[in-house]
Design an enzyme around this catalytic site. Structure first.
Site, PDB file in Angstrom:
ATOM      1  N   GLU A 170     -36.912 -29.306  16.348  1.00 19.92           N
ATOM      2  CA  GLU A 170     -35.872 -29.133  17.566  1.00 19.92           C
ATOM      3  C   GLU A 170     -34.872 -29.275  17.339  1.00 19.92           C
ATOM      4  O   GLU A 170     -33.964 -29.511  16.087  1.00 19.92           O
ATOM      5  CB  GLU A 170     -36.380 -30.172  18.850  1.00 19.92           C
ATOM      6  CG  GLU A 170     -37.137 -29.690  19.830  1.00 19.92           C
ATOM      7  CD  GLU A 170     -36.598 -28.641  20.301  1.00 19.92           C
ATOM      8  OE1 GLU A 170     -35.683 -28.000  20.503  1.00 19.92           O
ATOM      9  OE2 GLU A 170     -36.783 -28.929  22.263  1.00 19.92           O
TER      10      GLU A 170
ATOM     11  N   ASP B 164     -31.741 -33.060  24.667  1.00 14.88           N
ATOM     12  CA  ASP B 164     -30.941 -33.328  25.290  1.00 14.88           C
ATOM     13  C   ASP B 164     -31.225 -34.779  27.139  1.00 14.88           C
ATOM     14  O   ASP B 164     -31.592 -35.725  26.329  1.00 14.88           O
ATOM     15  CB  ASP B 164     -30.698 -32.283  26.722  1.00 14.88           C
ATOM     16  CG  ASP B 164     -29.706 -32.039  27.400  1.00 14.88           C
ATOM     17  OD1 ASP B 164     -28.578 -33.127  27.616  1.00 14.88           O
ATOM     18  OD2 ASP B 164     -29.718 -31.230  28.462  1.00 14.88           O
ATOM     19  N   SER B 165     -31.948 -33.992  27.886  1.00 14.20           N
ATOM     20  CA  SER B 165     -33.175 -35.225  28.801  1.00 14.20           C
ATOM     21  C   SER B 165     -34.148 -35.423  28.512  1.00 14.20           C
ATOM     22  O   SER B 165     -34.203 -36.414  28.457  1.00 14.20           O
ATOM     23  CB  SER B 165     -32.726 -34.635  30.114  1.00 14.20           C
ATOM     24  OG  SER B 165     -33.822 -33.343  30.025  1.00 14.20           O
ATOM     25  N   GLY B 166     -34.142 -34.909  26.938  1.00 14.92           N
ATOM     26  CA  GLY B 166     -35.667 -34.930  26.805  1.00 14.92           C
ATOM     27  C   GLY B 166     -37.168 -34.516  27.265  1.00 14.92           C
ATOM     28  O   GLY B 166     -38.445 -35.367  26.369  1.00 14.92           O
TER      29      GLY B 166
HETATM   30  P1  IMP Z   1     -33.767 -31.334  27.292  1.00 17.91           P
HETATM   31  O1  IMP Z   1     -35.469 -30.956  27.950  1.00 17.91           O
HETATM   32  O2  IMP Z   1     -32.914 -31.473  27.885  1.00 17.91           O
HETATM   33  O3  IMP Z   1     -33.666 -32.187  25.998  1.00 17.91           O
HETATM   34  O4  IMP Z   1     -33.372 -30.111  27.008  1.00 17.91           O
HETATM   35  C1  IMP Z   1     -33.324 -29.299  25.537  1.00 17.91           C
HETATM   36  C2  IMP Z   1     -33.725 -27.616  25.310  1.00 17.91           C
HETATM   37  O5  IMP Z   1     -32.607 -27.721  26.304  1.00 17.91           O
HETATM   38  C3  IMP Z   1     -33.130 -27.244  23.942  1.00 17.91           C
HETATM   39  O6  IMP Z   1     -34.554 -27.427  23.144  1.00 17.91           O
HETATM   40  C4  IMP Z   1     -32.142 -26.493  24.397  1.00 17.91           C
HETATM   41  O7  IMP Z   1     -33.090 -25.263  23.786  1.00 17.91           O
HETATM   42  C5  IMP Z   1     -31.812 -27.123  25.537  1.00 17.91           C
HETATM   43  N1  IMP Z   1     -30.173 -27.919  25.727  1.00 17.91           N
HETATM   44  C6  IMP Z   1     -30.254 -28.419  25.556  1.00 17.91           C
HETATM   45  N2  IMP Z   1     -28.608 -28.981  25.066  1.00 17.91           N
HETATM   46  C7  IMP Z   1     -27.804 -27.877  25.040  1.00 17.91           C
HETATM   47  C8  IMP Z   1     -26.666 -27.492  24.113  1.00 17.91           C
HETATM   48  O8  IMP Z   1     -25.691 -27.966  23.817  1.00 17.91           O
HETATM   49  N3  IMP Z   1     -26.599 -26.037  24.169  1.00 17.91           N
HETATM   50  C9  IMP Z   1     -27.678 -24.902  23.980  1.00 17.91           C
HETATM   51  N4  IMP Z   1     -28.683 -25.173  24.245  1.00 17.91           N
HETATM   52  C10 IMP Z   1     -29.220 -26.292  24.671  1.00 17.91           C
HETATM   53 MG    MG Z   2     -34.669 -25.555  22.413  1.00 15.73          MG
END
Ligand code: IMP
Ligand code: MG
Length: 169
Positions: A92, A96-98
């Site tokens: 990955e 971020d949130s996971g």
């Molecule tokens: P999650 O599902 O919230 O963990 O987000 C994960 C996905 O969101 C990552 O694979 C990224 O594609 C996108 N993402 C999260 N944070 C960022 C950031 O700071 N910059 C760019 N893309 C992000």
């Molecule tokens: Mg991504």
């Protein structure tokens, strides 16, 4: 937009991750790297060249961001290989949130791999909502939105060599 990590720092860290992953899998007869598109493509390209093992590379595409806000998960491109009894390493760009990694972990785990691990270049511990352990983390970062080295804002900035912090408009 201000520079947060330069090419040299990223490279040094990717080398260390590659070494650690090589060690972890050196007694296995197979390794399949699963790249999560699109953000991970540059990290993947650098990381796999630091792993001194025979491996295969597969791709899955899920997206969750619209601009700088989280939205619903969409499976844009599914896998078309057999996961059963393989050692799968999910690569990955950022956790971020996971939500994304949690979804992916369950999705792949249901297909009965021999092992399933996760490597991410960036991790935002303050935003992470799950208990699931991440096996390899490049950099822990605070709750900021970053771009470059594969990471985008509305598809732009992926081709930048360094990582930059974007401030809220
Ligand atoms: P999650 O599902 O919230 O963990 O987000 C994960 C996905 O969101 C990552 O694979 C990224 O594609 C996108 N993402 C999260 N944070 C960022 C950031 O700071 N910059 C760019 N893309 C992000
Ligand atoms: Mg991504």
């Amino acid at each position: 937009m201000k520079e947060y990590l330069n090419e040299k720092k990223i490279k040094e860290r990717v080398e260390i991750l590659g070494e650690a992953i090589t060690k972890a899998y050196k007694n296995q007869n197979e390794l399949t790297i699963l790249c999560v598109l699109k953000g991970s493509f540059i990290f993947l390209a650098d990381l796999v060249r630091e792993i001194e093992l025979d491996l295969s590379i597969e791709f899955i595409d899920v997206s969750s961001y619209v601009g700088m806000s989280r939205s619903e998960l969409v499976l844009n491109k599914d896998i078309n290989f057999n996961v059963k009894n393989k050692n799968i390493l999910i690569v990955e760009d950022i956790i971020d949130s996971g939500n994304t990694i949690n979804f992916l972990f369950k999705y792949i785990n249901d297909k009965k791999p021999k092992s399933l691990k996760i490597a991410t270049l960036f991790f935002k511990p303050e935003a992470y909502n799950f208990n699931m352990k991440i096996d390899w983390i490049g950099f822990n970062i605070s709750n900021e939105f970053i771009v470059g080295y594969g990471l985008d804002l509305n598809e732009i900035h992926r081709n930048k060599k360094s990582i930059y912090i974007l401030e809220d408009e």
